[in-house]
Design a protein around this motif. Structure first.
Motif, PDB file in Angstrom:
ATOM      1  N   LYS A   1       2.824   1.865  -3.282  1.00 15.64           N
ATOM      2  CA  LYS A   1       1.992   2.367  -4.385  1.00 15.64           C
ATOM      3  C   LYS A   1       1.675   3.854  -4.190  1.00 15.64           C
ATOM      4  O   LYS A   1       1.747   4.642  -5.126  1.00 15.64           O
ATOM      5  CB  LYS A   1       0.673   1.589  -4.426  1.00 15.64           C
ATOM      6  CG  LYS A   1       0.782   0.222  -5.052  1.00 15.64           C
ATOM      7  CD  LYS A   1      -0.518  -0.523  -4.826  1.00 15.64           C
ATOM      8  CE  LYS A   1      -0.355  -2.001  -4.979  1.00 15.64           C
ATOM      9  NZ  LYS A   1      -1.499  -2.742  -4.443  1.00 15.64           N
ATOM     10  N   THR A   2       1.319   4.218  -2.957  1.00 18.43           N
ATOM     11  CA  THR A   2       0.928   5.608  -2.704  1.00 18.43           C
ATOM     12  C   THR A   2       2.128   6.543  -2.868  1.00 18.43           C
ATOM     13  O   THR A   2       2.005   7.605  -3.494  1.00 18.43           O
ATOM     14  CB  THR A   2       0.311   5.750  -1.291  1.00 18.43           C
ATOM     15  OG1 THR A   2      -0.607   4.688  -1.106  1.00 18.43           O
ATOM     16  CG2 THR A   2      -0.388   7.062  -1.106  1.00 18.43           C
ATOM     17  N   ILE A   3       3.280   6.143  -2.317  1.00 20.72           N
ATOM     18  CA  ILE A   3       4.487   6.977  -2.453  1.00 20.72           C
ATOM     19  C   ILE A   3       4.837   7.146  -3.925  1.00 20.72           C
ATOM     20  O   ILE A   3       5.178   8.243  -4.377  1.00 20.72           O
ATOM     21  CB  ILE A   3       5.672   6.343  -1.680  1.00 20.72           C
ATOM     22  CG1 ILE A   3       5.451   6.502  -0.184  1.00 20.72           C
ATOM     23  CG2 ILE A   3       6.994   6.984  -2.081  1.00 20.72           C
ATOM     24  CD1 ILE A   3       6.536   5.889   0.652  1.00 20.72           C
TER      25      ILE A   3
ATOM     26  N   VAL B   1      -4.668   4.840  -6.325  1.00 21.26           N
ATOM     27  CA  VAL B   1      -3.488   5.017  -7.188  1.00 21.26           C
ATOM     28  C   VAL B   1      -3.214   3.797  -8.069  1.00 21.26           C
ATOM     29  O   VAL B   1      -2.487   3.885  -9.044  1.00 21.26           O
ATOM     30  CB  VAL B   1      -2.214   5.373  -6.378  1.00 21.26           C
ATOM     31  CG1 VAL B   1      -2.411   6.630  -5.587  1.00 21.26           C
ATOM     32  CG2 VAL B   1      -1.784   4.246  -5.475  1.00 21.26           C
ATOM     33  N   GLN B   2      -3.814   2.659  -7.716  1.00 23.61           N
ATOM     34  CA  GLN B   2      -3.624   1.443  -8.517  1.00 23.61           C
ATOM     35  C   GLN B   2      -4.418   1.522  -9.825  1.00 23.61           C
ATOM     36  O   GLN B   2      -4.085   0.870 -10.799  1.00 23.61           O
ATOM     37  CB  GLN B   2      -4.081   0.227  -7.692  1.00 23.61           C
ATOM     38  CG  GLN B   2      -3.946  -1.113  -8.372  1.00 23.61           C
ATOM     39  CD  GLN B   2      -2.524  -1.667  -8.299  1.00 23.61           C
ATOM     40  OE1 GLN B   2      -1.620  -0.991  -7.836  1.00 23.61           O
ATOM     41  NE2 GLN B   2      -2.339  -2.874  -8.762  1.00 23.61           N
TER      42      GLN B   2
ATOM     43  N   LEU C   1      -0.965   7.579   3.796  1.00 26.60           N
ATOM     44  CA  LEU C   1       0.007   6.865   2.944  1.00 26.60           C
ATOM     45  C   LEU C   1      -0.164   5.346   2.981  1.00 26.60           C
ATOM     46  O   LEU C   1       0.121   4.667   2.001  1.00 26.60           O
ATOM     47  CB  LEU C   1       1.444   7.206   3.385  1.00 26.60           C
ATOM     48  CG  LEU C   1       1.979   8.588   3.045  1.00 26.60           C
ATOM     49  CD1 LEU C   1       3.356   8.784   3.658  1.00 26.60           C
ATOM     50  CD2 LEU C   1       2.065   8.785   1.545  1.00 26.60           C
ATOM     51  N   THR C   2      -0.626   4.846   4.126  1.00 20.81           N
ATOM     52  CA  THR C   2      -0.696   3.385   4.279  1.00 20.81           C
ATOM     53  C   THR C   2      -2.106   2.823   4.054  1.00 20.81           C
ATOM     54  O   THR C   2      -2.286   1.604   4.092  1.00 20.81           O
ATOM     55  CB  THR C   2      -0.224   2.982   5.699  1.00 20.81           C
ATOM     56  OG1 THR C   2      -1.004   3.721   6.646  1.00 20.81           O
ATOM     57  CG2 THR C   2       1.241   3.269   5.920  1.00 20.81           C
ATOM     58  N   SER C   3      -3.073   3.720   3.797  1.00 22.72           N
ATOM     59  CA  SER C   3      -4.469   3.248   3.737  1.00 22.72           C
ATOM     60  C   SER C   3      -4.770   2.419   2.484  1.00 22.72           C
ATOM     61  O   SER C   3      -4.146   2.604   1.426  1.00 22.72           O
ATOM     62  CB  SER C   3      -5.422   4.440   3.794  1.00 22.72           C
ATOM     63  OG  SER C   3      -5.360   5.137   2.582  1.00 22.72           O
TER      64      SER C   3
ATOM     65  N   ALA D   1      -6.261   4.743  -0.425  1.00 23.03           N
ATOM     66  CA  ALA D   1      -5.256   5.453  -1.241  1.00 23.03           C
ATOM     67  C   ALA D   1      -4.581   4.498  -2.213  1.00 23.03           C
ATOM     68  O   ALA D   1      -4.386   4.824  -3.388  1.00 23.03           O
ATOM     69  CB  ALA D   1      -4.221   6.110  -0.338  1.00 23.03           C
ATOM     70  N   ALA D   2      -4.257   3.303  -1.722  1.00 23.69           N
ATOM     71  CA  ALA D   2      -3.587   2.310  -2.580  1.00 23.69           C
ATOM     72  C   ALA D   2      -4.494   1.891  -3.728  1.00 23.69           C
ATOM     73  O   ALA D   2      -4.040   1.772  -4.871  1.00 23.69           O
ATOM     74  CB  ALA D   2      -3.174   1.104  -1.754  1.00 23.69           C
TER      75      ALA D   2
ATOM     76  N   ASN E   1       0.838  -1.211   0.000  1.00 21.28           N
ATOM     77  CA  ASN E   1       0.000   0.000   0.000  1.00 21.28           C
ATOM     78  C   ASN E   1       0.866   1.251   0.000  1.00 21.28           C
ATOM     79  O   ASN E   1       0.660   2.168  -0.793  1.00 21.28           O
ATOM     80  CB  ASN E   1      -0.872   0.046   1.269  1.00 21.28           C
ATOM     81  CG  ASN E   1      -2.133  -0.784   1.136  1.00 21.28           C
ATOM     82  OD1 ASN E   1      -2.359  -1.401   0.113  1.00 21.28           O
ATOM     83  ND2 ASN E   1      -2.941  -0.794   2.181  1.00 21.28           N
ATOM     84  N   THR E   2       1.837   1.274   0.917  1.00 18.44           N
ATOM     85  CA  THR E   2       2.690   2.455   1.072  1.00 18.44           C
ATOM     86  C   THR E   2       3.502   2.686  -0.197  1.00 18.44           C
ATOM     87  O   THR E   2       3.636   3.819  -0.663  1.00 18.44           O
ATOM     88  CB  THR E   2       3.631   2.267   2.281  1.00 18.44           C
ATOM     89  OG1 THR E   2       2.859   1.792   3.374  1.00 18.44           O
ATOM     90  CG2 THR E   2       4.315   3.545   2.677  1.00 18.44           C
TER      91      THR E   2
END
Lengths: 230, 167
Positions: free
Chosen positions: A161-163, B17-18, B8-10, B13-14, A158-159
């Motif tokens: 991908k977001t970064i 952005v995917q 950032l870790t949620s 959000a992932a 997750n981190t």
């Protein structure tokens, strides 16, 4: 033929397992690097100078974008993801302790607070882990499950991908156009350098000629207007 | 700080952005602002050169976003039909789906593994290729057609033409 099929298979697995932002944007930058300058070349209503500048700018921008998306994003993503994962567990441990769900002196609290980010990264990349390291990751997974936190692997992905996406956005908004400006400025300065030198040379000769001419003018009593014209 | 770490870790959000659509749109919107601004600030070019390049860049980025919404998003509804052209997955049941609904059900029911990853990857490759053709090949040609009337309306090209006539 077998090789082509193997390459396609690798691409599908790579993109399917982690469709990072930089893959999409870098692929699009590669397309644009070729086709946008070609399109600009076909514009017939524009002046040659405008066309040349636009093509130069498009080429440099997309080239910088292609390198930036792969290089800079990869670098930041690889170096920031693991520390952020550690911070996450530390933060969650403190929140759980504050709410009274976790004792500060317990092993679970200590494990979460002192999370070894390098080990998480190592476990994600499936590098050979020692028995003690495997046990540590398993323990961390159990604690995460127990308190409904993100599992180490999920958290890392997750981190990452977001970064990766934040990096791509920052590059797109500021860094890429800024670097493009610097490169074009540098190129323009280098291109104009020889002309500047030749001007300096003519300036060095000019005063000597003027002096000689003014001496001549004084002797022959000619008007100042002629001197200026010369 | 805790808000940033949570964001950032949620999972949300992932997931955001995917998605290729989200990636291209967010990047495109930022480019539509950033690139023309920096082009106008470039000191190595004349005003006319900068104005033409900045207008072209702004129009291109804005049109790209519209093209993405109008063409690429609907295209995704039929993109599953192209999966059969990928040799490593052409024999899978999910590839033989006749409708989008059928494809979605079959894909959802697939167990997590290398085949599901391959199908997901093939879907993304189709999306990237379609985006490449639309954003890099078709949109710049449309920009070429509309940039001069727009620049004339904005008064950017008109001034130059008057100057040419007087010279």
């Amino acid at each position: 033929m077998k090789n082509t099929s193997g390459i396609i298979d690798k691409i599908l697995v790579r993109i399917g397992s982690s469709n990072d932002s930089e893959i999409v944007t870098a692929s699009l930058a590669a397309f644009k690097l070729i086709f946008i300058p070609v399109a600009t070349m076909s514009d017939k209503e524009v002046t040659p100078k405008q066309k040349s500048y636009a093509i130069k700018r498009d080429l440099v921008t997309e080239l910088v974008a292609l390198m930036g998306y792969i290089g800079i994003t990869g670098l930041i993503k690889n170096n920031l993801t693991a520390p952020i994962c550690s911070k996450y567990y530390k933060q969650k441990a403190n929140e759980l302790a504050k709410s009274g769900k976790l004792d500060i002196n317990s092993d679970d609290f200590k494990t979460l607070v002192n999370t070894d980010s390098k080990l998480i990264k190592k476990s994600i990349k499936e590098l050979s882990l020692e028995d003690s390291e495997k046990e540590y990751i398993k323990n961390l997974q159990n604690i995460a499950e127990k308190f409904s936190l993100h599992l180490p692997q999920k958290l890392y992905l997750n981190t990452k991908k977001t970064i990766s996406h934040i990096c791509v956005c920052t590059l797109a908004l500021t860094l890429i156009p800024m670097i493009t400006n610097k490169i074009l400025e540098f190129y323009s300065k280098r291109k104009n350098k020889p002309e500047v030198q030749s001007n300096i040379q003519t300036l060095n000769y000019a005063p000597i000629k003027r002096e000689k001419m003014s001496e001549y003018m004084a002797k022959t009593r000619l008007g100042g207007l002629n001197v200026l014209n010369y | 700080m805790s808000l940033i770490i949570n964001a950032l870790t949620s999972n949300a959000a992932a997931d955001f952005v995917q998605n290729s659509t989200a990636q291209v749109l967010s990047e495109g919107c930022l480019k539509a602002v950033g690139r023309p601004t920096f082009t106008l600030l470039d000191k190595s070019a004349s005003e006319e050169e900068r104005k033409y390049s900045a207008t072209k860049e702004f129009l291109y980025q804005s049109l790209s976003m519209s093209a993405y919404f109008l063409i690429i998003s609907p295209f995704k509804q039929i993109s599953y039909k192209f999966l059969k052209y990928f040799k490593p997955i052409k024999d899978l049941d999910v590839v033989k789906a006749q409708t989008k609904e059928e494809f979605d059900v079959l894909f959802k029911n697939m167990s997590e593994g290398i085949d599901k990853t391959r199908v997901r990857g093939a879907n993304e490759v189709i999306s990237i290729l379609a985006s490449g053709v639309i954003l890099a090949m078709i949109t710049p040609q449309i920009v070429n057609r509309i940039i001069h009337p727009i620049m004339k309306k904005l008064g950017i090209e008109k001034k130059e033409n008057n100057f040419d006539k007087t010279v």
